[in-house]
Design an enzyme around this catalytic site. Structure first.
Site, PDB file in Angstrom:
ATOM      1  N   HIS A  52       0.919  -1.029  -0.051  1.00  0.00           N
ATOM      2  CA  HIS A  52       0.152   0.006  -0.055  1.00  0.00           C
ATOM      3  C   HIS A  52       0.914   1.322   0.034  1.00  0.00           C
ATOM      4  O   HIS A  52       2.036   1.233   0.123  1.00  0.00           O
ATOM      5  CB  HIS A  52      -1.025   0.078   0.948  1.00  0.00           C
ATOM      6  CG  HIS A  52      -0.349   0.061   2.481  1.00  0.00           C
ATOM      7  ND1 HIS A  52       0.492  -1.041   2.996  1.00  0.00           N
ATOM      8  CD2 HIS A  52      -0.299   1.103   3.453  1.00  0.00           C
ATOM      9  CE1 HIS A  52       0.920  -0.640   4.375  1.00  0.00           C
ATOM     10  NE2 HIS A  52       0.336   0.840   4.499  1.00  0.00           N
ATOM     11  N   HIS A  54       1.498   4.206   2.025  1.00  0.00           N
ATOM     12  CA  HIS A  54       2.222   4.934   2.762  1.00  0.00           C
ATOM     13  C   HIS A  54       3.447   4.951   2.772  1.00  0.00           C
ATOM     14  O   HIS A  54       4.252   4.068   2.516  1.00  0.00           O
ATOM     15  CB  HIS A  54       1.484   4.174   4.432  1.00  0.00           C
ATOM     16  CG  HIS A  54      -0.040   4.583   4.776  1.00  0.00           C
ATOM     17  ND1 HIS A  54      -0.821   3.750   5.597  1.00  0.00           N
ATOM     18  CD2 HIS A  54      -0.844   5.064   4.067  1.00  0.00           C
ATOM     19  CE1 HIS A  54      -1.801   4.278   5.497  1.00  0.00           C
ATOM     20  NE2 HIS A  54      -2.259   5.195   4.725  1.00  0.00           N
ATOM     21  N   ASP A  56       5.880   5.072   5.261  1.00  0.00           N
ATOM     22  CA  ASP A  56       6.770   4.021   5.651  1.00  0.00           C
ATOM     23  C   ASP A  56       6.789   2.754   5.060  1.00  0.00           C
ATOM     24  O   ASP A  56       7.617   1.663   5.601  1.00  0.00           O
ATOM     25  CB  ASP A  56       6.263   3.743   7.303  1.00  0.00           C
ATOM     26  CG  ASP A  56       4.895   3.220   7.464  1.00  0.00           C
ATOM     27  OD1 ASP A  56       3.957   3.637   6.645  1.00  0.00           O
ATOM     28  OD2 ASP A  56       4.952   2.485   8.318  1.00  0.00           O
ATOM     29  N   HIS A  57       6.067   2.388   3.997  1.00  0.00           N
ATOM     30  CA  HIS A  57       6.220   1.212   3.273  1.00  0.00           C
ATOM     31  C   HIS A  57       6.726   1.480   1.772  1.00  0.00           C
ATOM     32  O   HIS A  57       7.157   0.391   1.112  1.00  0.00           O
ATOM     33  CB  HIS A  57       4.785   0.717   3.081  1.00  0.00           C
ATOM     34  CG  HIS A  57       4.174   0.298   4.380  1.00  0.00           C
ATOM     35  ND1 HIS A  57       3.961  -1.210   4.736  1.00  0.00           N
ATOM     36  CD2 HIS A  57       3.633   0.875   5.517  1.00  0.00           C
ATOM     37  CE1 HIS A  57       3.608  -1.085   5.972  1.00  0.00           C
ATOM     38  NE2 HIS A  57       3.238   0.293   6.457  1.00  0.00           N
ATOM     39  N   HIS A 108      -7.588  -0.557   5.571  1.00  0.00           N
ATOM     40  CA  HIS A 108      -6.576   0.289   5.928  1.00  0.00           C
ATOM     41  C   HIS A 108      -6.401   1.411   4.898  1.00  0.00           C
ATOM     42  O   HIS A 108      -6.451   2.459   5.318  1.00  0.00           O
ATOM     43  CB  HIS A 108      -5.253  -0.415   6.320  1.00  0.00           C
ATOM     44  CG  HIS A 108      -4.030   0.154   6.712  1.00  0.00           C
ATOM     45  ND1 HIS A 108      -4.185   0.872   7.893  1.00  0.00           N
ATOM     46  CD2 HIS A 108      -2.903   0.567   6.332  1.00  0.00           C
ATOM     47  CE1 HIS A 108      -3.135   1.500   8.184  1.00  0.00           C
ATOM     48  NE2 HIS A 108      -2.246   1.395   7.093  1.00  0.00           N
ATOM     49  N   ASP A 130      -0.352  -3.932   6.239  1.00  0.00           N
ATOM     50  CA  ASP A 130      -1.083  -3.297   7.455  1.00  0.00           C
ATOM     51  C   ASP A 130      -2.584  -3.709   7.659  1.00  0.00           C
ATOM     52  O   ASP A 130      -3.146  -3.016   8.309  1.00  0.00           O
ATOM     53  CB  ASP A 130      -0.907  -1.695   7.801  1.00  0.00           C
ATOM     54  CG  ASP A 130       0.518  -1.230   7.789  1.00  0.00           C
ATOM     55  OD1 ASP A 130       1.460  -1.974   8.080  1.00  0.00           O
ATOM     56  OD2 ASP A 130       0.912  -0.183   7.918  1.00  0.00           O
ATOM     57  N   HIS A 168       4.672  -4.613  11.153  1.00  0.00           N
ATOM     58  CA  HIS A 168       4.873  -3.881  12.545  1.00  0.00           C
ATOM     59  C   HIS A 168       5.107  -4.703  13.773  1.00  0.00           C
ATOM     60  O   HIS A 168       4.194  -5.621  13.800  1.00  0.00           O
ATOM     61  CB  HIS A 168       3.618  -2.661  12.756  1.00  0.00           C
ATOM     62  CG  HIS A 168       3.846  -1.577  11.731  1.00  0.00           C
ATOM     63  ND1 HIS A 168       4.629  -0.528  11.849  1.00  0.00           N
ATOM     64  CD2 HIS A 168       2.900  -1.416  10.627  1.00  0.00           C
ATOM     65  CE1 HIS A 168       4.665   0.242  10.857  1.00  0.00           C
ATOM     66  NE2 HIS A 168       3.574  -0.127   9.901  1.00  0.00           N
TER      67      HIS A 168
END
Length: 257
Positions: A52, A54, A56-57, A108, A130, A168
């Protein structure tokens, strides 16, 4: 094949698979840790899988692609660091001799996907980003409770032996909430003790498994009497259908400390 969680930021894992010569990585939010690992292991990065959009990915994707020439594969309907191969439900991708099925799991984010292979060294493997966490699930930033519950139900239908590689290290906080929801769950108590011992030694709690999550994760147990009663006690008057129970649990988790 070797499955490795590369730590990133404060609590992310960038999952990696390698065969001794080539590697794939999943959701590299930063490049430096992946680059160090590749150099230490003497590996060539072949493929980057993204679940996805975001940051942090995805934050390390461009740097890794430029440095290694790795191909990038990601969701069909999300903003992504171009260029990449976009994939969706019903498609599959071949990486390092494995075939990964693409499963669309909105909730998400609107276009979140997961990657599933039915056999990696004798057992299924799931990279779920996530969407599903050990003991929990992702927040609903772009999707609805009904969408997320449907996504989780699809993942829960995978074989019990499926290794769950979420991104995570949220397990202990998730289990604290799970025990508030279902304090009489003996499997949950035993798993919590195991995960506390793992973290005390700075070991990952992951991967989990689908079979385990169905025993301890309240978001996969919305039809269980104890879970329904806890949701009703938290929010009196809610309906007892699975979506209502899920929505109540998710809102409760958002404010749980």
């Amino acid at each position: 094949m070797h499955l490795i969680p590369i730590p990133a930021f404060s609590d992310n894992y960038i999952w990696a698979l390698h065969d001794g010569a080539q590697a794939l990585v999943v959701d590299p939010g930063e490049a430096a840790g992946v680059t160090r690992w590749l150099e230490q292991e003497g590996l060539r990065l072949d493929t980057i899988l993204i679940t996805h959009h975001h940051a942090d990915h995805t934050g390390g994707v461009a740097e890794l692609r430029e440095a290694t020439g790795a191909r990038v594969i990601g969701p069909a309907f999300e903003p992504m660091p171009e260029p990449l191969l976009r994939v969706g439900e019903g498609e599959s991708v071949a990486v390092l001799g494995l075939r990964f099925e693409v499963i669309e799991v909105p909730g998400h984010t609107a276009g979140h996907i997961a990657y599933y292979t039915p056999a990696m060294d004798g057992a299924p493997l799931l990279f779920c980003g996530d969407t599903l966490f050990s003991g929990g699930c992702g927040r609903l930033f772009e999707g609805t409770p009904a969408q997320m519950l449907d996504s989780l139900t699809r993942l829960a239908a995978l074989p019990a032996s499926t290794r769950v590689c979420c991104t995570h290290e949220y397990t202990l906080s998730n289990l604290k909430f799970a025990q508030a929801v279902e304090p009489g769950n003996a499997e949950l108590a035993a798993y919590t003790a195991h995960c506390q011992a793992q973290r005390a030694q700075n070991f990952p709690t992951l991967p989990s498994s689908i079979g385990l999550e169905k025993q301890i994760n309240p978001f996969l147990r919305t039809g269980e009497t104890a879970v329904v009663r806890s949701a009703q006690a938290h929010e009196p008057g809610i309906a007892t259908d699975a979506v209502s129970v899920f929505a109540t649990l998710r809102e409760w988790k958002n404010v749980f400390r």
